[in-house]
Motif scaffolding. Structure first.
Motif, mmCIF file in Angstrom:
data_model
loop_
_atom_site.group_PDB
_atom_site.id
_atom_site.type_symbol
_atom_site.label_atom_id
_atom_site.label_comp_id
_atom_site.label_asym_id
_atom_site.label_seq_id
_atom_site.Cartn_x
_atom_site.Cartn_y
_atom_site.Cartn_z
ATOM 1 N N GLN A 96 1.102 -1.742 -0.501
ATOM 2 C CA GLN A 96 -0.120 0.248 -0.052
ATOM 3 C C GLN A 96 0.543 1.259 0.128
ATOM 4 N N GLU A 97 1.174 1.807 -1.064
ATOM 5 C CA GLU A 97 2.162 2.459 -1.162
ATOM 6 C C GLU A 97 0.720 4.329 -0.522
ATOM 7 N N ASN A 98 1.956 5.141 -0.273
ATOM 8 C CA ASN A 98 1.246 6.271 0.348
ATOM 9 C C ASN A 98 1.540 7.320 0.789
ATOM 10 N N ALA A 99 2.422 7.477 -0.813
ATOM 11 C CA ALA A 99 3.018 9.135 -0.918
ATOM 12 C C ALA A 99 2.470 9.883 -0.437
ATOM 13 N N PRO A 100 3.174 11.800 -1.564
ATOM 14 C CA PRO A 100 1.720 12.620 -2.016
ATOM 15 C C PRO A 100 1.446 12.412 -3.573
ATOM 16 N N GLU A 101 0.778 13.065 -3.457
ATOM 17 C CA GLU A 101 0.166 13.011 -4.863
ATOM 18 C C GLU A 101 0.871 13.787 -5.532
ATOM 19 N N GLN A 102 2.155 13.114 -6.032
ATOM 20 C CA GLN A 102 2.696 14.222 -6.879
ATOM 21 C C GLN A 102 3.326 13.120 -7.784
ATOM 22 N N ILE A 103 3.190 13.389 -9.321
ATOM 23 C CA ILE A 103 3.177 11.963 -10.402
ATOM 24 C C ILE A 103 4.574 11.249 -10.450
ATOM 25 N N ASP A 104 6.217 12.607 -10.728
ATOM 26 C CA ASP A 104 6.819 12.410 -10.384
ATOM 27 C C ASP A 104 7.358 11.347 -9.109
ATOM 28 N N LEU A 105 6.785 11.900 -8.176
ATOM 29 C CA LEU A 105 7.472 11.186 -6.922
ATOM 30 C C LEU A 105 7.050 9.724 -7.004
ATOM 31 N N LYS A 106 5.482 10.015 -7.075
ATOM 32 C CA LYS A 106 4.809 8.684 -7.039
ATOM 33 C C LYS A 106 5.459 7.428 -8.026
ATOM 34 N N ARG A 107 5.543 8.209 -8.930
ATOM 35 C CA ARG A 107 6.198 6.910 -10.295
ATOM 36 C C ARG A 107 7.575 6.696 -10.402
ATOM 37 N N ALA A 108 8.741 7.245 -9.090
ATOM 38 C CA ALA A 108 9.457 6.512 -9.090
ATOM 39 C C ALA A 108 9.416 5.980 -7.400
ATOM 40 N N LEU A 109 8.495 6.164 -6.233
ATOM 41 C CA LEU A 109 9.323 5.089 -5.458
ATOM 42 C C LEU A 109 7.921 3.496 -6.018
ATOM 43 N N VAL A 110 6.951 3.893 -7.172
ATOM 44 C CA VAL A 110 5.775 2.877 -7.724
ATOM 45 C C VAL A 110 7.593 1.776 -8.301
ATOM 46 N N ARG A 111 8.013 2.363 -9.100
ATOM 47 C CA ARG A 111 9.249 1.673 -9.638
ATOM 48 C C ARG A 111 10.472 1.220 -8.680
ATOM 49 N N GLU A 112 10.835 2.032 -7.804
ATOM 50 C CA GLU A 112 11.558 0.912 -6.747
ATOM 51 C C GLU A 112 10.817 -0.173 -5.927
ATOM 52 N N ILE A 113 9.405 0.380 -5.754
ATOM 53 C CA ILE A 113 8.392 -1.265 -5.152
ATOM 54 C C ILE A 113 8.322 -2.049 -5.890
ATOM 55 N N ALA A 114 8.251 -1.873 -7.037
ATOM 56 C CA ALA A 114 8.514 -2.564 -8.180
ATOM 57 C C ALA A 114 9.497 -3.410 -8.496
ATOM 58 N N SER A 115 10.359 -3.052 -8.025
ATOM 59 C CA SER A 115 12.215 -3.794 -8.891
ATOM 60 C C SER A 115 12.250 -4.392 -6.940
ATOM 61 N N LEU A 116 11.533 -4.408 -5.937
ATOM 62 C CA LEU A 116 12.036 -4.821 -4.735
ATOM 63 C C LEU A 116 10.717 -5.904 -3.792
ATOM 64 N N ALA A 117 9.737 -5.474 -4.676
ATOM 65 C CA ALA A 117 8.705 -6.301 -4.088
ATOM 66 C C ALA A 117 8.590 -7.602 -4.893
ATOM 67 N N PRO A 118 8.422 -9.010 -4.603
ATOM 68 C CA PRO A 118 8.109 -9.693 -5.047
ATOM 69 C C PRO A 118 7.312 -10.047 -5.970
ATOM 70 N N LEU A 119 7.287 -10.335 -7.230
ATOM 71 C CA LEU A 119 6.563 -9.880 -8.837
ATOM 72 C C LEU A 119 4.938 -10.568 -8.714
ATOM 73 N N ASP A 120 4.817 -10.957 -7.939
ATOM 74 C CA ASP A 120 3.257 -11.723 -7.858
ATOM 75 C C ASP A 120 2.880 -10.632 -7.203
ATOM 76 N N SER A 121 3.640 -8.839 -6.375
ATOM 77 C CA SER A 121 2.612 -8.894 -4.883
ATOM 78 C C SER A 121 1.431 -8.012 -5.507
ATOM 79 N N ILE A 122 0.521 -7.212 -5.176
ATOM 80 C CA ILE A 122 0.352 -6.338 -5.751
ATOM 81 C C ILE A 122 -0.091 -5.049 -5.760
#
Length: 145
Positions: free
Chosen positions: A79-105
């Motif tokens: 559950q990602e809860n970063a501030p409502e800034q597209i560049d910040l969320k994109r970077a954070l989600v990109r990092e989460i996707a690289s670190l979390a299990p491939l089948d995680s939501i």
């Protein structure tokens, strides 16, 4: 279920409170260490409301993590809860996707950004969805879930 809450500001701390009322194992991470302590401290304030709703928190289900990688390493839901800034969320989600299990939501708490925009540069962008609660999320009525 193993859940990681990323960002423990106002909305993130409420998500944590809601998740630890269930049977979930929860990890939490905040990029600002000072904010993490004060945000998680909000759980003490939520406890009377939750107890009144017969949903006491179980703090033993919560583990605060020192790194994003540690928080998401075994998560089935992030559950990602970063501030409502597209560049910040994109970077954070990109990092989460690289670190979390491939089948995680990956669920993004956003009220105005499109999931396709947030997940535009991650492998398997279909794993990202928007999960933005009414506020505060820990007070949802469990009788209807």
């Amino acid at each position: 279920m193993r859940i990681a809450c990323i960002g423990t500001g106002a909305i993130g701390a409420n998500w944590v409170a809601m998740f630890i009322t269930g049977t979930h194992e929860v990890t939490a991470w905040e990029s600002d260490a000072g904010l993490a302590g004060s945000s998680i401290g909000r759980l003490d304030r939520y406890e009377p409301q939750l107890r009144e709703l017969q949903m006491p928190t179980v703090r033993s289900r919560l583990r605060l993590c020192v790194s994003l990688g540690e928080a998401v390493a075994e998560a089935e839901l992030v559950q990602e809860n970063a501030p409502e800034q597209i560049d910040l969320k994109r970077a954070l989600v990109r990092e989460i996707a690289s670190l979390a299990p491939l089948d995680s939501i990956i669920a993004s708490s956003t009220s105005g950004l499109l999931p396709a925009d947030i997940a535009s540069d991650i492998p398997n962008p279909g794993r990202l969805l928007v999960a933005h609660p009414f506020f505060p999320p820990h007070l949802r009525d469990r009788r209807h879930t």
